[in-house]
Design a protein around this motif. Structure first.
Motif, PDB file in Angstrom:
ATOM      1  N   MET A   1       0.913  -1.337  -0.029  1.00  0.00           N
ATOM      2  CA  MET A   1      -0.141   0.324   0.051  1.00  0.00           C
ATOM      3  C   MET A   1       0.968   1.140  -0.070  1.00  0.00           C
ATOM      4  O   MET A   1       1.883   1.128   0.596  1.00  0.00           O
ATOM      5  N   ASN A   2       0.175   2.340  -0.625  1.00  0.00           N
ATOM      6  CA  ASN A   2       1.034   3.276  -0.697  1.00  0.00           C
ATOM      7  C   ASN A   2      -0.065   4.871  -0.700  1.00  0.00           C
ATOM      8  O   ASN A   2      -0.945   4.704  -1.538  1.00  0.00           O
ATOM      9  N   PHE A   3       0.355   5.679  -0.068  1.00  0.00           N
ATOM     10  CA  PHE A   3      -0.236   6.848  -0.090  1.00  0.00           C
ATOM     11  C   PHE A   3       0.038   7.809  -1.307  1.00  0.00           C
ATOM     12  O   PHE A   3       1.287   8.091  -1.225  1.00  0.00           O
ATOM     13  N   SER A   4      -0.781   8.706  -1.969  1.00  0.00           N
ATOM     14  CA  SER A   4      -0.458   9.519  -2.688  1.00  0.00           C
ATOM     15  C   SER A   4       0.323  10.854  -1.936  1.00  0.00           C
ATOM     16  O   SER A   4       0.232  10.859  -0.658  1.00  0.00           O
ATOM     17  N   PRO A   5       1.157  11.498  -2.353  1.00  0.00           N
ATOM     18  CA  PRO A   5       1.821  12.723  -1.707  1.00  0.00           C
ATOM     19  C   PRO A   5       1.048  13.533  -0.969  1.00  0.00           C
ATOM     20  O   PRO A   5       1.206  14.019  -0.131  1.00  0.00           O
ATOM     21  N   ALA A  12      -3.718   0.533  -3.440  1.00  0.00           N
ATOM     22  CA  ALA A  12      -3.498  -1.052  -2.711  1.00  0.00           C
ATOM     23  C   ALA A  12      -3.011  -2.037  -3.707  1.00  0.00           C
ATOM     24  O   ALA A  12      -3.789  -1.989  -4.694  1.00  0.00           O
ATOM     25  N   ALA A  13      -1.888  -2.721  -3.562  1.00  0.00           N
ATOM     26  CA  ALA A  13      -1.535  -4.059  -4.641  1.00  0.00           C
ATOM     27  C   ALA A  13      -2.422  -4.940  -4.195  1.00  0.00           C
ATOM     28  O   ALA A  13      -2.480  -5.259  -3.037  1.00  0.00           O
ATOM     29  N   ASN A  14      -2.982  -5.982  -4.950  1.00  0.00           N
ATOM     30  CA  ASN A  14      -3.723  -6.871  -4.510  1.00  0.00           C
ATOM     31  C   ASN A  14      -3.479  -8.160  -5.388  1.00  0.00           C
ATOM     32  O   ASN A  14      -2.953  -8.364  -6.504  1.00  0.00           O
ATOM     33  N   TRP A  15      -3.635  -9.283  -4.651  1.00  0.00           N
ATOM     34  CA  TRP A  15      -3.332 -10.557  -5.253  1.00  0.00           C
ATOM     35  C   TRP A  15      -4.273 -11.157  -6.288  1.00  0.00           C
ATOM     36  O   TRP A  15      -3.963 -11.990  -7.062  1.00  0.00           O
ATOM     37  N   GLY A  34      -4.685  -4.636 -15.355  1.00  0.00           N
ATOM     38  CA  GLY A  34      -3.927  -4.654 -16.499  1.00  0.00           C
ATOM     39  C   GLY A  34      -2.815  -5.771 -16.273  1.00  0.00           C
ATOM     40  O   GLY A  34      -2.016  -6.182 -17.140  1.00  0.00           O
ATOM     41  N   HIS A  35      -2.570  -5.912 -14.953  1.00  0.00           N
ATOM     42  CA  HIS A  35      -1.761  -7.091 -14.883  1.00  0.00           C
ATOM     43  C   HIS A  35      -2.426  -8.839 -14.925  1.00  0.00           C
ATOM     44  O   HIS A  35      -3.603  -8.855 -14.693  1.00  0.00           O
ATOM     45  N   GLU A  36      -1.537  -9.324 -15.190  1.00  0.00           N
ATOM     46  CA  GLU A  36      -1.933 -10.918 -15.421  1.00  0.00           C
ATOM     47  C   GLU A  36      -1.520 -11.920 -14.285  1.00  0.00           C
ATOM     48  O   GLU A  36      -1.708 -13.142 -13.947  1.00  0.00           O
ATOM     49  N   ALA A  37      -0.981 -11.295 -13.029  1.00  0.00           N
ATOM     50  CA  ALA A  37      -0.433 -12.082 -11.844  1.00  0.00           C
ATOM     51  C   ALA A  37      -0.603 -10.978 -10.625  1.00  0.00           C
ATOM     52  O   ALA A  37      -1.078  -9.909 -11.071  1.00  0.00           O
ATOM     53  N   PRO A  38      -0.483 -11.492  -9.382  1.00  0.00           N
ATOM     54  CA  PRO A  38      -0.785 -10.695  -8.478  1.00  0.00           C
ATOM     55  C   PRO A  38       0.086  -9.466  -8.418  1.00  0.00           C
ATOM     56  O   PRO A  38       1.273  -9.728  -8.978  1.00  0.00           O
ATOM     57  N   VAL A  39      -0.433  -8.278  -8.024  1.00  0.00           N
ATOM     58  CA  VAL A  39       0.413  -7.056  -7.974  1.00  0.00           C
ATOM     59  C   VAL A  39       1.137  -7.188  -6.611  1.00  0.00           C
ATOM     60  O   VAL A  39       0.721  -7.427  -5.497  1.00  0.00           O
ATOM     61  N   LEU A  40       2.160  -7.061  -6.715  1.00  0.00           N
ATOM     62  CA  LEU A  40       3.401  -6.991  -5.535  1.00  0.00           C
ATOM     63  C   LEU A  40       3.717  -5.417  -4.927  1.00  0.00           C
ATOM     64  O   LEU A  40       3.771  -5.716  -3.594  1.00  0.00           O
ATOM     65  N   SER A  41       3.640  -4.525  -5.438  1.00  0.00           N
ATOM     66  CA  SER A  41       3.937  -3.329  -4.921  1.00  0.00           C
ATOM     67  C   SER A  41       3.345  -1.845  -5.774  1.00  0.00           C
ATOM     68  O   SER A  41       3.103  -2.009  -6.925  1.00  0.00           O
ATOM     69  N   VAL A  42       3.085  -0.872  -5.319  1.00  0.00           N
ATOM     70  CA  VAL A  42       2.700   0.247  -5.813  1.00  0.00           C
ATOM     71  C   VAL A  42       3.496   1.549  -5.242  1.00  0.00           C
ATOM     72  O   VAL A  42       3.830   1.346  -4.208  1.00  0.00           O
ATOM     73  N   GLY A  48       2.212  12.863  -7.580  1.00  0.00           N
ATOM     74  CA  GLY A  48       1.071  12.083  -7.631  1.00  0.00           C
ATOM     75  C   GLY A  48       0.322  12.046  -8.820  1.00  0.00           C
ATOM     76  O   GLY A  48      -0.942  11.388  -8.618  1.00  0.00           O
ATOM     77  N   GLN A  49       0.796  12.439 -10.047  1.00  0.00           N
ATOM     78  CA  GLN A  49       0.018  11.985 -11.165  1.00  0.00           C
ATOM     79  C   GLN A  49      -0.037  10.690 -11.790  1.00  0.00           C
ATOM     80  O   GLN A  49      -0.709  10.535 -12.718  1.00  0.00           O
ATOM     81  N   THR A  50       1.202  10.057 -11.425  1.00  0.00           N
ATOM     82  CA  THR A  50       1.510   8.662 -11.916  1.00  0.00           C
ATOM     83  C   THR A  50       1.872   7.684 -10.823  1.00  0.00           C
ATOM     84  O   THR A  50       2.245   7.919  -9.763  1.00  0.00           O
ATOM     85  N   LEU A  51       1.088   6.712 -11.005  1.00  0.00           N
ATOM     86  CA  LEU A  51       1.358   5.413 -10.114  1.00  0.00           C
ATOM     87  C   LEU A  51       1.931   4.297 -11.037  1.00  0.00           C
ATOM     88  O   LEU A  51       1.608   4.177 -12.005  1.00  0.00           O
ATOM     89  N   ALA A  52       3.047   3.689 -10.289  1.00  0.00           N
ATOM     90  CA  ALA A  52       3.731   2.492 -10.961  1.00  0.00           C
ATOM     91  C   ALA A  52       3.389   1.251 -10.101  1.00  0.00           C
ATOM     92  O   ALA A  52       3.115   1.336  -9.064  1.00  0.00           O
ATOM     93  N   SER A  53       2.834   0.290 -10.690  1.00  0.00           N
ATOM     94  CA  SER A  53       2.656  -1.077 -10.196  1.00  0.00           C
ATOM     95  C   SER A  53       3.493  -2.170 -10.557  1.00  0.00           C
ATOM     96  O   SER A  53       3.695  -2.102 -12.207  1.00  0.00           O
ATOM     97  N   ALA A  54       3.920  -3.054  -9.780  1.00  0.00           N
ATOM     98  CA  ALA A  54       4.710  -4.212 -10.264  1.00  0.00           C
ATOM     99  C   ALA A  54       4.065  -5.410 -10.020  1.00  0.00           C
ATOM    100  O   ALA A  54       3.527  -5.415  -8.729  1.00  0.00           O
TER     101      ALA A  54
END
Length: 89
Positions: A1-5, A12-15, A34-42, A48-54
């Protein structure tokens, strides 16, 4: 989980392969698919205009959260479509 600035949005990254955006009051704002497997981090960009998810699918997605920009681009797409298609009124 990560709060915007600005502290207004919690990402929240989800399984279930999604990213969920929550207001600080606890209301679900948006589910990002957009992902095909669990999201591990955000992580939010400093502005605060862009969010990266891995994800465990070995991808990183950069999400544009600048809603005014998305609205402007959407209006441009509609206008271009209407100019090219005479059936629109």
């Amino acid at each position: 989980m990560n709060f915007s600035p600005n502290g207004e949005i919690l990402a929240a990254a989800n399984w279930d392969s999604t990213v969920k955006l929550w207001s600080r009051e606890g209301k679900l704002i948006k589910t990002l698919n957009g992902h095909e497997a669990p999201v591990l981090s955000v992580s939010f960009s400093p502005d605060g205009q862009t969010l990266a998810s891995a994800s465990d699918d070995n991808t990183i997605i950069l999400w544009n959260l600048h809603l005014d920009d998305l609205l402007n681009r959407g209006c441009g797409w509609v206008n271009n479509y209407r100019k090219r298609n005479n059936n629109c009124r």
